[in-house]
Design a protein around this motif. Structure first.
Motif, mmCIF file in Angstrom:
data_model
loop_
_atom_site.group_PDB
_atom_site.id
_atom_site.type_symbol
_atom_site.label_atom_id
_atom_site.label_comp_id
_atom_site.label_asym_id
_atom_site.label_seq_id
_atom_site.Cartn_x
_atom_site.Cartn_y
_atom_site.Cartn_z
ATOM 1 N N ASN A 87 -8.331 -57.725 -5.998
ATOM 2 C CA ASN A 87 -7.922 -56.411 -6.499
ATOM 3 C C ASN A 87 -7.481 -56.518 -7.954
ATOM 4 O O ASN A 87 -6.846 -57.510 -8.341
ATOM 5 N N ALA A 88 -7.776 -55.510 -8.747
ATOM 6 C CA ALA A 88 -7.396 -55.511 -10.162
ATOM 7 C C ALA A 88 -5.881 -55.549 -10.337
ATOM 8 O O ALA A 88 -5.386 -56.167 -11.275
ATOM 9 N N HIS A 89 -5.130 -54.934 -9.405
ATOM 10 C CA HIS A 89 -3.671 -54.928 -9.564
ATOM 11 C C HIS A 89 -3.062 -56.317 -9.362
ATOM 12 O O HIS A 89 -1.907 -56.540 -9.696
ATOM 13 N N GLU A 93 -1.175 -57.861 -16.518
ATOM 14 C CA GLU A 93 -1.598 -56.963 -17.592
ATOM 15 C C GLU A 93 -1.971 -57.809 -18.808
ATOM 16 O O GLU A 93 -1.375 -58.858 -19.035
ATOM 17 N N ARG A 122 -14.205 -59.618 -14.750
ATOM 18 C CA ARG A 122 -14.811 -58.291 -14.858
ATOM 19 C C ARG A 122 -13.939 -57.331 -14.068
ATOM 20 O O ARG A 122 -13.673 -57.573 -12.891
ATOM 21 N N LEU A 123 -13.478 -56.275 -14.722
ATOM 22 C CA LEU A 123 -12.552 -55.330 -14.102
ATOM 23 C C LEU A 123 -13.174 -53.967 -13.909
ATOM 24 O O LEU A 123 -13.934 -53.495 -14.764
ATOM 25 N N GLU A 124 -12.807 -53.334 -12.816
ATOM 26 C CA GLU A 124 -13.123 -51.935 -12.547
ATOM 27 C C GLU A 124 -11.822 -51.326 -12.045
ATOM 28 O O GLU A 124 -11.599 -51.197 -10.842
ATOM 29 N N ARG A 125 -10.913 -51.044 -12.991
ATOM 30 C CA ARG A 125 -9.560 -50.588 -12.623
ATOM 31 C C ARG A 125 -9.576 -49.291 -11.818
ATOM 32 O O ARG A 125 -8.725 -49.090 -10.973
ATOM 33 N N SER A 126 -10.548 -48.410 -12.067
ATOM 34 C CA SER A 126 -10.589 -47.138 -11.338
ATOM 35 C C SER A 126 -10.821 -47.352 -9.841
ATOM 36 O O SER A 126 -10.470 -46.503 -9.031
ATOM 37 N N HIS A 127 -11.398 -48.496 -9.471
ATOM 38 C CA HIS A 127 -11.609 -48.833 -8.062
ATOM 39 C C HIS A 127 -10.732 -50.005 -7.617
ATOM 40 O O HIS A 127 -10.913 -50.531 -6.519
ATOM 41 N N ASP A 128 -9.796 -50.445 -8.496
ATOM 42 C CA ASP A 128 -8.884 -51.550 -8.211
ATOM 43 C C ASP A 128 -9.654 -52.807 -7.807
ATOM 44 O O ASP A 128 -9.298 -53.498 -6.859
ATOM 45 N N ALA A 130 -11.610 -56.485 -9.131
ATOM 46 C CA ALA A 130 -11.799 -57.508 -10.159
ATOM 47 C C ALA A 130 -12.715 -58.582 -9.599
ATOM 48 O O ALA A 130 -12.585 -58.981 -8.438
#
Length: 142
Positions: A87-89, A93, A122-128, A130
């Motif tokens: 998960n991106a979270h 940061e 590679r991140l896709e923060r809108s979908h949480d 990574a």
């Protein structure tokens, strides 16, 4: 409604809890298959045994900190086994931990832990989501 505790925040993470969660997700996915046309499904212990080598710890490493490894979450090997989905979270940061490096810990068949540096993110923060590139040697992907 009772408040649910996050295992990462309370520090109660265990391999068993991660594997139980993974087994539940895999069992749900398998149950969606048409039972009449599908071969018999593996048991929960079989799913766990097959999945365990693919699960990694995600965190940061700082040789001057105590503890040196700061656990942030889990991930699992995908694609060719050199990429980790998490998960991106879970990731720090940008610039938050400048002295620390993003790493994954892989449990070896011997039981020893190996720290592997993350080479690319590679991140896709809108979908949480990574995807972490850890390079070779490849892990067993799910």
């Amino acid at each position: 409604m009772p408040r649910m505790k996050c295992m990462v925040q309370t520090g109660r993470w265990t391999w068993a809890s991660t594997l139980r969660s993974l087994a539940a997700v895999l069992a749900l996915a398998a149950s969606a298959v048409d039972a009449q046309n599908a071969p018999s499904l593996p048991s929960t212990p079989e799913i766990i045994a097959r999945s365990k080598p693919s699960v990694v710890l995600v965190g940061t490493f700082n040789p001057l900190a105590n503890p040196r490894f700061a656990f942030r979450g889990t991930g699992f090997a995908v694609a060719d086994g050199t990429r980790i989905a998490t998960n991106a979270h879970v990731l720090p940061e940008p610039g938050a931990e400048q002295a620390s490096q993003l790493v994954v810990q892989v449990k070896q068949p011997s039981g020893a832990w190996e720290i592997r540096k993350v080479q690319d993110v590679r991140l896709e923060r809108s979908h949480d989501l990574a995807i972490l590139d850890i390079g070779a040697p490849a892990l067993q992907p799910l």
